[in-house]
Write a protein that holds these residues in place. Structure first.
Motif, PDB file in Angstrom:
ATOM      1  N   ARG A   1       0.815  -1.215   0.000  1.00  0.00           N
ATOM      2  CA  ARG A   1       0.000   0.000   0.000  1.00  0.00           C
ATOM      3  C   ARG A   1       0.853   1.272   0.000  1.00  0.00           C
ATOM      4  NH1 ARG A   1      -5.376   1.116   1.067  1.00  0.00           N
ATOM      5  NH2 ARG A   1      -5.847   3.019   2.238  1.00  0.00           N
ATOM      6  N   HIS A   2       2.000   1.211   0.664  1.00  0.00           N
ATOM      7  CA  HIS A   2       2.862   2.396   0.802  1.00  0.00           C
ATOM      8  C   HIS A   2       4.326   2.033   0.572  1.00  0.00           C
ATOM      9  CE1 HIS A   2      -0.454   4.791   2.427  1.00  0.00           C
ATOM     10  NE2 HIS A   2      -0.717   3.808   3.270  1.00  0.00           N
ATOM     11  N   GLY A   3       4.578   1.143  -0.365  1.00  0.00           N
ATOM     12  CA  GLY A   3       5.933   0.647  -0.579  1.00  0.00           C
ATOM     13  C   GLY A   3       6.950   1.723  -0.893  1.00  0.00           C
ATOM     14  N   ALA A   4       6.520   2.797  -1.524  1.00  0.00           N
ATOM     15  CA  ALA A   4       7.458   3.858  -1.896  1.00  0.00           C
ATOM     16  C   ALA A   4       8.049   4.557  -0.679  1.00  0.00           C
ATOM     17  CB  ALA A   4       6.761   4.885  -2.788  1.00  0.00           C
ATOM     18  N   ARG A   5       7.418   4.381   0.472  1.00  0.00           N
ATOM     19  CA  ARG A   5       7.908   5.035   1.699  1.00  0.00           C
ATOM     20  C   ARG A   5       8.914   4.160   2.456  1.00  0.00           C
ATOM     21  NH1 ARG A   5       4.296   9.078   3.423  1.00  0.00           N
ATOM     22  NH2 ARG A   5       5.978   9.672   4.862  1.00  0.00           N
ATOM     23  N   LEU A   6       9.027   2.899   2.077  1.00  0.00           N
ATOM     24  CA  LEU A   6       9.778   1.935   2.868  1.00  0.00           C
ATOM     25  C   LEU A   6      11.198   1.717   2.367  1.00  0.00           C
ATOM     26  CD1 LEU A   6       7.040  -0.820   3.325  1.00  0.00           C
ATOM     27  CD2 LEU A   6       7.783   0.862   5.021  1.00  0.00           C
ATOM     28  N   GLU A   7      12.137   1.637   3.319  1.00  0.00           N
ATOM     29  CA  GLU A   7      13.506   1.252   3.019  1.00  0.00           C
ATOM     30  C   GLU A   7      13.674  -0.258   3.161  1.00  0.00           C
ATOM     31  OE1 GLU A   7      15.884   3.077   1.916  1.00  0.00           O
ATOM     32  OE2 GLU A   7      15.310   5.153   2.349  1.00  0.00           O
TER      33      GLU A   7
END
Length: 267
Positions: free
Chosen positions: A106-112
């Motif tokens: 859902r929010h993969g772009a925010r995750l390292e």
């Protein structure tokens, strides 16, 4: 600190150097951010640690509604936004791991990086849904104390409870302190989970799955299934571990989690 996030008030703790990369920790059902007490001092040497009480738990507000995993994942992003964190790593245990999976697609772009511990994937069938309904009714009628003995037996080995009674009591007290509405709200989120292989297959974040060897619910086989569904995911089984492997075997949990997060190759 307390902050208004997605229509509710959440309690947030922050520790570690401001110039370090961020790591957000999400606890299990029926605990609080305190569940990470054996991790934070070690992790904070390398990361800016954000450990918060998810809605319905600890010092956060407990809305009298059913929650969803999407909502709980959005709460994590809301906490990050409140703190000005554009990207962060995430570690979640039990329902925290379900939230982590949801963050991944859902929010993969925010995750390292992503750590999923003692958790489940898939859907809850009719029998499971009935069990959650019965548990939630009992909790609302007679309180979360009705869940302590059954929960602690799944979470910590009998040997650990015998030899570490004060630490075990700490976990019992966290369970007992959980608001009934928060417990039931998160129970509804688990009951409605849709963590299917195709959704997990869309996760692009480097992922480590940790399972306890003797966890009766989130078994090593389930951990392996999650790791197989997420492209490139790694997995590790903590020997002798039950559900709260971060409490019973913090040294192993910390070493493998940190090795993965720091890119040391031992995760």
């Amino acid at each position: 600190m307390r902050a208004k996030i997605n229509g509710t008030e959440l309690f947030i703790t922050v520790s570690g150097p401001e110039n370090k990369p961020a790591l957000i920790l999400n606890h299990s059902l029926a605990t609080s951010h305190e569940m990470w007490g054996l991790q934070v001092p070690v992790f904070a040497r390398h990361f800016r640690i954000v450990a918060f009480d998810m809605r319905g738990h600890g010092a956060s507000a407990a809305p009298k509604t059913a929650y969803t995993l999407d909502q709980l994942a959005d709460d994590v992003v809301g906490v990050a936004d409140h703190l000005g964190l554009k990207r962060f790593s995430f570690a979640g245990l039990s329902i925290g791991g379900m939230i982590g999976q949801t963050l991944g697609f859902r929010h993969g772009a925010r995750l390292e990086k992503l750590i999923l511990s003692s958790t489940l994937m898939g859907t809850v069938g009719a029998d499971g849904a009935k069990a959650w309904d019965e548990r939630n009714v009992l909790v609302k009628e007679k309180g979360v104390a009705t869940q302590i003995e059954g929960t602690i037996a799944r979470w910590l080995s009998a040997d650990f409870q015998k030899h570490a009674p004060l630490t075990s009591q700490w976990i019992r007290d966290l369970i007992a302190a959980t608001p009934a509405d928060g417990y039931a709200g998160c129970g509804e989120a688990i009951k409605a989970m849709q963590l299917t292989a195709d959704r997990l297959g869309a996760i692009k974040t480097p992922t480590l799955v940790i399972a306890g060897e003797k966890d009766p619910g989130a078994t090593p086989a389930m951990g392996a299934q999650i790791a197989a569904a997420i492209p490139g995911a790694k997995s590790f089984v903590i020997p002798g571990g039950y559900h709260l492997c971060n409490v019973e075997f913090p040294h192993l949990f910390n070493e493998h989690a940190l090795s993965f997060l720091l890119g040391k190759g031992n995760g």
